[in-house]
Every structure is written in C-alpha cells, then in structure tokens.
Design a protein around this motif. Structure first.
Motif, PDB file in Angstrom:
ATOM      1  N   UNK A  31      22.887  32.445  33.007  1.00 30.15           N
ATOM      2  CA  UNK A  31      24.356  32.496  33.057  1.00 30.15           C
ATOM      3  C   UNK A  31      24.963  31.114  32.826  1.00 30.15           C
ATOM      4  N   UNK A  32      24.348  30.088  33.375  1.00 31.38           N
ATOM      5  CA  UNK A  32      24.856  28.724  33.165  1.00 31.38           C
ATOM      6  C   UNK A  32      24.540  28.215  31.773  1.00 31.38           C
ATOM      7  N   UNK A  33      23.377  28.588  31.242  1.00 31.02           N
ATOM      8  CA  UNK A  33      22.984  28.112  29.912  1.00 31.02           C
ATOM      9  C   UNK A  33      23.765  28.803  28.800  1.00 31.02           C
ATOM     10  N   UNK A  34      24.241  30.007  29.075  1.00 34.16           N
ATOM     11  CA  UNK A  34      24.934  30.793  28.048  1.00 34.16           C
ATOM     12  C   UNK A  34      26.203  31.420  28.627  1.00 34.16           C
ATOM     13  N   UNK A  35      27.218  30.618  28.937  1.00 34.93           N
ATOM     14  CA  UNK A  35      28.424  31.169  29.561  1.00 34.93           C
ATOM     15  C   UNK A  35      29.138  32.206  28.690  1.00 34.93           C
ATOM     16  N   UNK A  36      28.847  32.209  27.404  1.00 35.28           N
ATOM     17  CA  UNK A  36      29.492  33.188  26.508  1.00 35.28           C
ATOM     18  C   UNK A  36      29.047  34.622  26.777  1.00 35.28           C
ATOM     19  N   UNK A  37      27.996  34.828  27.573  1.00 35.33           N
ATOM     20  CA  UNK A  37      27.573  36.199  27.872  1.00 35.33           C
ATOM     21  C   UNK A  37      28.351  36.807  29.042  1.00 35.33           C
ATOM     22  N   UNK A  38      29.211  35.998  29.656  1.00 39.36           N
ATOM     23  CA  UNK A  38      29.969  36.481  30.809  1.00 39.36           C
ATOM     24  C   UNK A  38      30.867  37.644  30.429  1.00 39.36           C
ATOM     25  N   UNK A  39      30.767  38.708  31.204  1.00 41.00           N
ATOM     26  CA  UNK A  39      31.628  39.864  31.008  1.00 41.00           C
ATOM     27  C   UNK A  39      32.969  39.667  31.697  1.00 41.00           C
ATOM     28  N   UNK A  40      33.779  40.674  31.623  1.00 44.19           N
ATOM     29  CA  UNK A  40      35.103  40.650  32.255  1.00 44.19           C
ATOM     30  C   UNK A  40      34.990  40.998  33.738  1.00 44.19           C
ATOM     31  N   UNK A  41      35.980  40.592  34.552  1.00 42.07           N
ATOM     32  CA  UNK A  41      35.954  40.948  35.972  1.00 42.07           C
ATOM     33  C   UNK A  41      35.986  42.470  36.161  1.00 42.07           C
ATOM     34  N   UNK A  42      35.418  42.917  37.259  1.00 39.17           N
ATOM     35  CA  UNK A  42      35.461  44.331  37.616  1.00 39.17           C
ATOM     36  C   UNK A  42      36.711  44.560  38.457  1.00 39.17           C
ATOM     37  N   UNK A  43      37.398  45.677  38.207  1.00 39.84           N
ATOM     38  CA  UNK A  43      38.614  46.026  38.940  1.00 39.84           C
ATOM     39  C   UNK A  43      38.462  47.472  39.393  1.00 39.84           C
ATOM     40  N   UNK A  44      38.610  47.712  40.704  1.00 37.31           N
ATOM     41  CA  UNK A  44      38.452  49.082  41.196  1.00 37.31           C
ATOM     42  C   UNK A  44      39.745  49.873  41.012  1.00 37.31           C
ATOM     43  N   UNK A  45      39.717  51.131  41.407  1.00 35.39           N
ATOM     44  CA  UNK A  45      40.849  52.039  41.209  1.00 35.39           C
ATOM     45  C   UNK A  45      42.098  51.610  41.980  1.00 35.39           C
ATOM     46  N   UNK A  46      41.954  50.772  43.010  1.00 24.62           N
ATOM     47  CA  UNK A  46      43.093  50.261  43.761  1.00 24.62           C
ATOM     48  C   UNK A  46      43.597  48.933  43.210  1.00 24.62           C
ATOM     49  N   UNK A  47      42.964  48.437  42.165  1.00 25.53           N
ATOM     50  CA  UNK A  47      43.380  47.180  41.565  1.00 25.53           C
ATOM     51  C   UNK A  47      42.717  45.946  42.163  1.00 25.53           C
ATOM     52  N   UNK A  48      41.790  46.139  43.100  1.00 24.85           N
ATOM     53  CA  UNK A  48      41.059  45.015  43.692  1.00 24.85           C
ATOM     54  C   UNK A  48      40.132  44.403  42.643  1.00 24.85           C
ATOM     55  N   UNK A  49      40.256  43.084  42.477  1.00 25.59           N
ATOM     56  CA  UNK A  49      39.430  42.379  41.484  1.00 25.59           C
ATOM     57  C   UNK A  49      38.116  41.911  42.116  1.00 25.59           C
ATOM     58  N   UNK A  50      37.071  42.014  41.339  1.00 25.32           N
ATOM     59  CA  UNK A  50      35.744  41.552  41.733  1.00 25.32           C
ATOM     60  C   UNK A  50      35.250  40.564  40.685  1.00 25.32           C
ATOM     61  N   UNK A  51      34.150  39.922  40.966  1.00 27.47           N
ATOM     62  CA  UNK A  51      33.593  38.937  40.049  1.00 27.47           C
ATOM     63  C   UNK A  51      33.036  39.551  38.771  1.00 27.47           C
TER      64      UNK A  51
END
Length: 135
Positions: A31-51
């Motif tokens: 993950x540190x060597x290839x930051x471009x592979x980072x996906x988008x944050x996860x958001x649940x049905x209530x709008x709570x954001x996750x990593x």
C-alpha cells in the motif's frame, strides 16, 4: 482488468499468528509502495464513512524458504517492487529495529518468511511460477 499483479508469499512452516502478521505487514508495504492502488472510502447506508482498502486484489501464496528465495531472485532480476520480511524481524519491536535486522541479513541468502511482489502481470507470474495459493 488490472495491468499489474500483487502477490504476497508467506512461508508455509510458520505458526498461524506469524502468517497473519507477515501478511498484514506485506500488504501495508505494498500500500505504501503503490499508493495508486488505493480504492475509494467505504460509506454505509447511513452515510457513515469508513477507510479505504486497496482497489486491487492481493493474492496470497505459500512457499518454503527455497521458493521464497527463488521468487526474490526472479523479482530482483525483473525489477519488480519487493517488500521483504525476514525471520529476525519477529524478535524486534519497531520499524527501525526491523530495518536493522533486515540490513544484517546476508543479501544473497535472506532468511525470508514473507515477500510481497508487485509489477506487470506477466513479470509477477514468472517470479511466482510454481507456487501454490495459500490454503
């Protein structure tokens, strides 16, 4: 779907806690060597954001020491991104000590317990040829 491939190779003779520990550290290294592979944050049905997690699969393989060393040599020859984990790192308690333990290793005979490899699909496939998926 992806131009690159990520393989995490873990030595098959480790205790389960060690396998999991090595896998986690190798994945964080990629993950540190290839930051471009980072996906988008996860958001649940209530709008709570996750990593975020990696947006690309990481395949986990098992190998003995010879298999890890062979993949390491092939990865170096193909100039792939390599993240190593050596046996001595189990006895350290922080990153600086890990780097010192790694630097003390014989570079031609690393006592690898894990290795992450990332690069073009075909080159990674050649580096891990003959290794089986971890079970």
């Amino acid at each position: 779907m992806f131009d690159s491939k990520i393989a995490l190779i873990v030595r098959e003779d480790l205790a389960i806690w060690q396998r999991l520990n090595v896998t986690a550290f190798l994945a964080s290294g990629i993950a540190y060597a290839a930051p471009e592979i980072r996906g988008e944050p996860y958001i649940d049905a209530k709008g709570q954001r996750y990593g975020c997690m990696a947006g690309q699969p990481m395949l986990v393989f098992a190998a003995d020491l010879a298999g890890l060393q062979a993949a390491h040599c092939k990865g170096l020859a193909r100039e792939l991104t390599l993240i190593p984990y050596v046996q001595a790192m189990f006895s350290t308690g922080h990153d600086e000590a890990n780097r010192q333990a790694f630097q003390a290793e014989d570079p031609d005979n690393l006592n690898l317990v894990g290795l992450a490899i990332r690069g073009p699909k075909k080159a990674v496939d050649k580096a891990i040829k003959g290794l089986a998926m971890h079970s």
